[in-house]
Motif scaffolding. Structure first.
Motif, PDB file in Angstrom:
ATOM      1  N   PHE A  55       0.887  -1.060  -0.065  1.00 28.11           N
ATOM      2  CA  PHE A  55      -0.038  -0.054   0.193  1.00 28.11           C
ATOM      3  C   PHE A  55       0.932   1.091  -0.043  1.00 28.11           C
ATOM      4  O   PHE A  55       0.449   2.402  -0.050  1.00 28.11           O
ATOM      5  CB  PHE A  55      -0.977   0.136   1.079  1.00 28.11           C
ATOM      6  N   GLY A  56       2.306   1.188   0.018  1.00 28.22           N
ATOM      7  CA  GLY A  56       2.952   2.312  -0.095  1.00 28.22           C
ATOM      8  C   GLY A  56       3.374   2.951   0.987  1.00 28.22           C
ATOM      9  O   GLY A  56       3.782   4.182   1.366  1.00 28.22           O
ATOM     10  N   MET A  57       2.971   2.373   2.363  1.00 24.23           N
ATOM     11  CA  MET A  57       3.371   2.928   3.727  1.00 24.23           C
ATOM     12  C   MET A  57       4.879   2.798   4.318  1.00 24.23           C
ATOM     13  O   MET A  57       5.103   3.195   5.204  1.00 24.23           O
ATOM     14  CB  MET A  57       2.598   2.602   4.588  1.00 24.23           C
ATOM     15  N   LEU A  58       5.811   2.000   3.365  1.00 27.04           N
ATOM     16  CA  LEU A  58       7.139   1.872   3.679  1.00 27.04           C
ATOM     17  C   LEU A  58       7.902   1.765   2.538  1.00 27.04           C
ATOM     18  O   LEU A  58       7.514   1.871   1.449  1.00 27.04           O
ATOM     19  CB  LEU A  58       7.307   0.839   4.849  1.00 27.04           C
ATOM     20  N   ASN A  59       9.256   1.955   2.826  1.00 27.95           N
ATOM     21  CA  ASN A  59      10.253   2.090   1.724  1.00 27.95           C
ATOM     22  C   ASN A  59      10.680   0.821   1.060  1.00 27.95           C
ATOM     23  O   ASN A  59      10.959  -0.217   2.031  1.00 27.95           O
ATOM     24  CB  ASN A  59      11.687   2.684   2.309  1.00 27.95           C
ATOM     25  N   VAL A  60      10.267   0.577  -0.045  1.00 23.49           N
ATOM     26  CA  VAL A  60      10.653  -0.753  -0.494  1.00 23.49           C
ATOM     27  C   VAL A  60      11.831  -0.285  -1.551  1.00 23.49           C
ATOM     28  O   VAL A  60      11.777   0.442  -2.393  1.00 23.49           O
ATOM     29  CB  VAL A  60       9.462  -1.165  -1.730  1.00 23.49           C
ATOM     30  N   ARG A  61      12.984  -1.006  -0.700  1.00 24.72           N
ATOM     31  CA  ARG A  61      14.215  -0.600  -1.417  1.00 24.72           C
ATOM     32  C   ARG A  61      14.694  -1.757  -2.668  1.00 24.72           C
ATOM     33  O   ARG A  61      15.344  -1.009  -3.545  1.00 24.72           O
ATOM     34  CB  ARG A  61      15.346  -0.936  -0.345  1.00 24.72           C
TER      35      ARG A  61
END
Length: 237
Positions: free
Chosen positions: A53-59
């Motif tokens: 859902f875009g609530m943390l950094n996907v590195r």
């Protein structure tokens, strides 16, 4: 093989500048299907869903919806693309009526919302009975119905539920799962994190067992329920 409608593909990442919690974790769900994420406490279940859902950094890795790369979109932009997220707690406005909560769910819409409102009331008849009651006065199970109903007011393509049955009675849990099945039958994809693993896998088209932020088992709900290792390690035998 065509790609699933929504996929968090080989996601590695964590919160802010903190350490990675997810390690090449993949979660996916197709149109009108129910995908369930289960695993022990601290396995990264809610983190995986928040990553989608875009609530943390996907590195590293990517999130794609309908073939479109949405990895760098904000959660708000993802709502605009048809994703709805119901957090485990603080998911309703307690100082507003049930109906006002549902209206808040439609804040992005510019069309007539009355038909969707009726669909929500058909799904959750108790909410129609209590439409003018303050949401803060409702039982835990009824509050969850308000939260899910509010998410459905956005007319989502994907409904994401974080521990929807936390703290409710077994009877209420069964009822919520029945409603979730009904929602999926309308063509909406359901992605759900759930502590009640056995009951959740019983309704799941696809199940993901996570351990320490990694995929441990991935299969249909039925296969996972019947897998001796899954049963012994994660379902209490």
């Amino acid at each position: 093989m065509s790609e699933p409608f929504l996929i968090g593909d080989a996601m590695t990442g964590g919160y802010g500048k903190g350490p990675d919690i997810l390690h090449e974790c993949t979660i996916a769900v197709d149109k009108g299907q129910i995908a369930v994420i289960v695993g022990p406490n601290g396995a990264g279940k809610s983190t995986a869903m928040k990553a989608v859902f875009g609530m943390l950094n996907v590195r590293s890795g990517a999130v794609r919806l309908g073939g479109e790369d949405i990895t760098n979109l904000s959660p708000q932009a993802r709502v605009g693309k048809g994703m709805a997220f119901v957090p485990q707690t603080h998911n309703i406005f307690t100082g507003m009526t049930v109906e006002e909560n549902l209206e808040m769910g439609a804040f992005l819409r510019r069309d007539d919302i009355s038909h969707t409102m009726e669909q929500v009331y058909d799904l959750f008849p108790i909410l129609k009975d209590k439409r003018y009651q303050m949401a803060g006065e409702l039982s835990g199970g009824q509050r969850q119905q308000v939260a899910v109903g509010r998410a459905l007011m956005t007319r989502p393509q994907v409904l994401m539920l974080d521990e929807p049955t936390a703290g409710v009675s077994p009877i209420v849990m069964d009822e919520l799962f029945d409603r979730i099945i009904e929602v999926a039958r309308t063509g909406i994809s359901i992605l759900m994190v759930e502590q009640n693993a056995r009951q959740a896998l019983e309704i799941a088209d696809k199940g993901y067992v996570l351990v320490q932020g990694r995929n441990r088992f991935t299969d249909t709900g039925q296969v996972l329920l019947n897998d001796p290792e899954v049963r012994k390690s994660f379902l209490g035998g």
